[in-house]
Design an enzyme around this catalytic site. Structure first.
Site, PDB file in Angstrom:
ATOM      1  N   SER A 115      -4.394  -1.129  -4.803  1.00 45.83           N
ATOM      2  CA  SER A 115      -5.649  -1.873  -4.676  1.00 45.83           C
ATOM      3  C   SER A 115      -6.683  -1.387  -5.680  1.00 45.83           C
ATOM      4  CB  SER A 115      -6.196  -1.653  -3.262  1.00 45.83           C
ATOM      5  OG  SER A 115      -7.508  -2.133  -3.163  1.00 45.83           O
ATOM      6  N   TYR A 139      -9.483   3.696   3.402  1.00 45.35           N
ATOM      7  CA  TYR A 139      -8.474   2.732   2.944  1.00 45.35           C
ATOM      8  C   TYR A 139      -8.111   2.994   1.480  1.00 45.35           C
ATOM      9  CZ  TYR A 139      -6.570  -1.500   0.942  1.00 45.35           C
ATOM     10  OH  TYR A 139      -5.781  -2.372   0.236  1.00 45.35           O
ATOM     11  N   LYS A 143      -4.457   4.497  -0.516  1.00 44.99           N
ATOM     12  CA  LYS A 143      -3.749   3.883  -1.647  1.00 44.99           C
ATOM     13  C   LYS A 143      -3.636   4.873  -2.806  1.00 44.99           C
ATOM     14  CE  LYS A 143      -2.935  -0.064   0.255  1.00 44.99           C
ATOM     15  NZ  LYS A 143      -1.564  -0.513   0.503  1.00 44.99           N
TER      16      LYS A 143
END
Ligand code: UDP
Length: 325
Positions: A115, A139, A143
């Site tokens: 991402s 989040y 990643k």
């Protein structure tokens, strides 16, 4: 056979459709925590949670898996701030289980859903892959951490991988029966279209005082079918023997939140009430990809280049999903 984890989710289901279109055999794996069973277009489906290692191993024993495309993850930035545990468990521990099961079965080809959230606030635009990584949320950190794990595993264990850093996935399969459907819906375009459909009173703009031309945030919206295509190309390059790599996936063009709302008004021909609100914590003012590397090395070129076209596919899906199509 290709194992697609998160095959019942938004980008996973569109990628399965693209793989089937090229004649690949696919098995989808999903725990259906956020995905939709009816989005799985391949015949083979296993309902397994990546945290359930014995069940995961069984899936590997049952199918002749050669490659893995890994989408299964929690994806809401705000939720990751409130409840980081489920993000580190699902996105990091779940991913490690998957790699372990792969190695036990001699599988070494891996495509990873990363991402643009790994970058944090950009120093300059557009953002190339070498840009420093300072994720602003748990989040984004999951990643980034998983990308580091992949790099270490490649060096030590012969894993071959491609990590794809998506900018803002948008739109829906133009032909069909799958589309963007999150519950609750955190993303701008479906929220604006729900307001157009009368399912919401209004759209709130999160921040109008950013240092951008119209004061609202700027994002690079990339059509989900173009993302799906990039996964197929990445897998094919890996199978041709190309080295592990990381690519940005975006159009290279940014649009502001106000522009998105105006375009939705044009596409739908409806009034969309707007309320101006405060900034949403954690939002970078502008995120625009430099997609040069994917264009050069994967021969990837987005088919949906205008925001209007992207929104039109999202609108068609929204009408179908709510029985208005
Ligand atoms: N946004 C907004 N109102 C909404 C939802 C989103 O103004 O109801 C803004 C959000 O602040 C961001 C942009 O739209 O600047 C894109 O947000 P989204 O959640 O779709 O994607 P993100 O960029 O966070 O991955």
């Amino acid at each position: 056979m290709i194992l697609v984890t998160g095959g019942a989710g938004y980008i996973g289901s569109h990628t399965i459709k693209a793989l089937l279109g090229r004649g690949y055999e696919v098995v989808a794996l999903d725990n259906l925590s956020t995905g939709h069973r009816e989005f799985v277009l391949c015949d083979e489906f296993v309902e397994v949670d990546l945290l359930d290692y014995p069940a995961l191993k069984k899936a590997f024993s049952r199918y002749p898996i050669r490659s893995v495309i890994h989408f299964a993850a929690r994806t809401a930035v705000g939720e990751s701030v409130e409840n980081p545990r489920i993000y580190y468990e699902n996105n990091v521990v779940g991913g490690l289980n998957l790699l372990r099961a792969m190695f036990e079965h001699g599988v070494t080809e891996f495509i990873f859903s990363s991402s643009a959230a790994v970058y944090g606030d950009p120093e300059s635009l557009p953002i190339p892959e070498e840009h420093p990584k300072r994720p602003k949320s748990p989040y984004g950190r999951t990643k980034q951490i998983f990308e580091e794990i992949l790099s270490d595993y490649a060096r030590a264990y012969g894993l071959r991988y491609v990590a794809l850093r998506y900018f803002n996935a948008a739109g829906s399969d133009p032909e069909g029966t799958i589309g963007e459907w999150h519950d609750p819906e955190p993303h701008l375009i479906p929220i604006v279209l729900e307001a157009a459909l009368g399912l919401r009173d209004h759209v709130e703009i999160f921040g109008t005082d950013y240092d951008t031309p119209d004061g609202t945030c700027i994002r690079d919206f990339i059509h989900v079918a173009d993302l799906a295509e990039a996964h197929v190309l990445a897998l094919e390059r890996l199978r041709e023997g190309r080295a592990s790599s990381i690519y940005n996936l975006g159009t290279g063009v940014g649009h502001s939140v106000r522009e998105v709302i105006e375009t939705c008004k044009r596409v739908t021909g409806r009034e969309i009430p707007v309320v101006e609100g405060p900034r949403r914590p954690g939002d970078p003012p502008a995120l625009v990809a430099d997609p040069t590397r994917a264009r050069q090395e994967l021969d990837w070129k987005p088919r949906f280049t205008s925001l209007e076209e992207i929104i039109a596919t999202a609108w068609e899906w929204m009408l179908r999903r709510h029985g208005r199509g």
